[in-house]
Design an enzyme around this catalytic site. Sequence first.
Site, PDB file in Angstrom:
ATOM      1  N   ASP A 197       0.793  -1.237   0.000  1.00 14.22           N
ATOM      2  CA  ASP A 197       0.000   0.000   0.000  1.00 14.22           C
ATOM      3  C   ASP A 197       0.825   1.288   0.000  1.00 14.22           C
ATOM      4  OD1 ASP A 197      -1.716  -2.050   0.598  1.00 14.22           O
ATOM      5  OD2 ASP A 197      -2.522  -1.155   2.420  1.00 14.22           O
ATOM      6  N   TRP A 203       5.659 -10.599   1.820  1.00 12.74           N
ATOM      7  CA  TRP A 203       5.064  -9.807   2.892  1.00 12.74           C
ATOM      8  C   TRP A 203       5.646 -10.255   4.229  1.00 12.74           C
ATOM      9  CZ3 TRP A 203       2.177 -10.178   7.343  1.00 12.74           C
ATOM     10  CH2 TRP A 203       1.518  -9.014   7.759  1.00 12.74           C
ATOM     11  N   SER A 261      -0.769   0.586   7.426  1.00 14.64           N
ATOM     12  CA  SER A 261      -1.038   1.755   6.586  1.00 14.64           C
ATOM     13  C   SER A 261      -1.588   2.938   7.365  1.00 14.64           C
ATOM     14  CB  SER A 261      -2.014   1.380   5.470  1.00 14.64           C
ATOM     15  OG  SER A 261      -1.394   0.554   4.520  1.00 14.64           O
TER      16      SER A 261
END
Length: 512
Positions: free
Chosen positions: A43, A67, A103
């Site tokens: 993101d 990730w 995020s």
Amino acid sequence: MESPSYKNLIKAEDAQKKAGKRLLSSEWYPGFHVTPLTGWMNDPNGLIFFKGEYHLFYQYYPFAPVWGPMHWGHAKSRDLVHWETLPVALAPGDSFDRDGCFSGCAVDNNGVLTLIYTGHIVLSNDSPDAIREVQCMATSIDGIHFQKEGIVLEKAPMPQVAHFRDPRVWKENDHWFMVVGYRTDDKKHQGIGHVALYRSENLKDWIFVKTLLGDNSQLPLGKRAFMWECPDFFSLGNRSVLMFSPQGLKASGYKNRNLFQNGYILGKWQAPQFTPETSFQELDYGHDFYAAQRFEAKDGRQILIAWFDMWENQKPSQRDGWAGCMTLPRKLDLIDNKIVMTPVREMEILRQSEKIESVVTLSDAEHPFTMDSPLQEIELIFDLEKSNAYQAGLALRCNGKGQETLLYIDRSQNRIILDRNRSGQNVKGIRSCPLPNTSKVRLHIFLDRSSIEIFVGDDQTQGLYSISSRIFPDKDSLKGRLFAIEGYAVFDSFKRWTLQDANLAAFSSDAC
């Protein structure tokens, strides 16, 4: 005594510095899309124009192209085209963000660059729901080095809410507002997604105002989006926009074809009330577009950047030590209750050699051409009124051995089709957008080493639809062709530019 997160920050920075030059040999490393120097990117976070420069933060794991515990990577630019990598801004490890700095956003608080982000804590590895998420703050005077300020919002709107993340903050009159996504439990389904609204006087003390909108309201989302990630709330034209990324929507016809979606609802805002006036609309029709974030440019334009990838998709670049990139910056406009997106005009900086063909008419035939470089910008005008071909369009990044990416108009489906079934390593699938009801269709295409972005317009408006997908062709796949199948096609204009490499692997001198 050094905090655990500070030690992790130093390790992340070392990994980033060691990796930069290695990427120059990666055949798929983008020339003009923001990409990590090493490791994993997802993101976009904290987009902001601050003290004369654009800042882009992003979800980042610098130690492997997969990730992992999320850091905040950081890049800056003066023109939205040439980006420089800065030191890693945030690393996890403190009690409030032990397992990830998730995020969030950035605001200018009287000259202090302030990050609001989600601290992620894993309580147990037995369940993905055994987590705790809180909203945290970090600040910087120089825009490069950040001091964590800890938790500023601990409690979710309801008890026992575990998924509570992705804050977006803005100032309105004398108040700060925040939207943040959260998920409530639902015994019959995986959960129900919502967006909460908070208010503050000082960015540190937040009061819950209401649930701004949720999937248990009267919205045609299938009522089964189990989480609304990455919300944003802003004005565009004469409307207010709630933009978010719902998870859990089922595919229906041409809609919701990816694992997760990214879109918006238009409505009216009279603080603290948001009244939706449209259904959910997807922002992009491609394979790879998620978690878009929007910010205001120095001249007032609303600019959007999204993660140019998708969770379930293959990522062949992992073999080279990196994964993920960002879309081009896109200017947002509101036309006829629809957001239209066009590449920012600054992209013209990269144009080099130009090739123009005024009119090309084909009848069950092909018109071949060769590209000087994989970095290309193409503008094509297709005359629908003068054409009757069953299919007509372009084949791009071809190598004469069956490798190609097809983009064409299909009159039987009344759609514009992107076919990447032969677009290189480990990518498959077809995506499409509606064919505009117009006499002439305009296709504005950007090709990078591992991506294609298409902006579709009619004879009045550019950017009615966009299709964004990753492709991974061989580096020598530089042939192309126009084609018409079962009939004739008239291309009124065919322009091509070779684009300059923006040297995105550059490390900023400010990092020293």
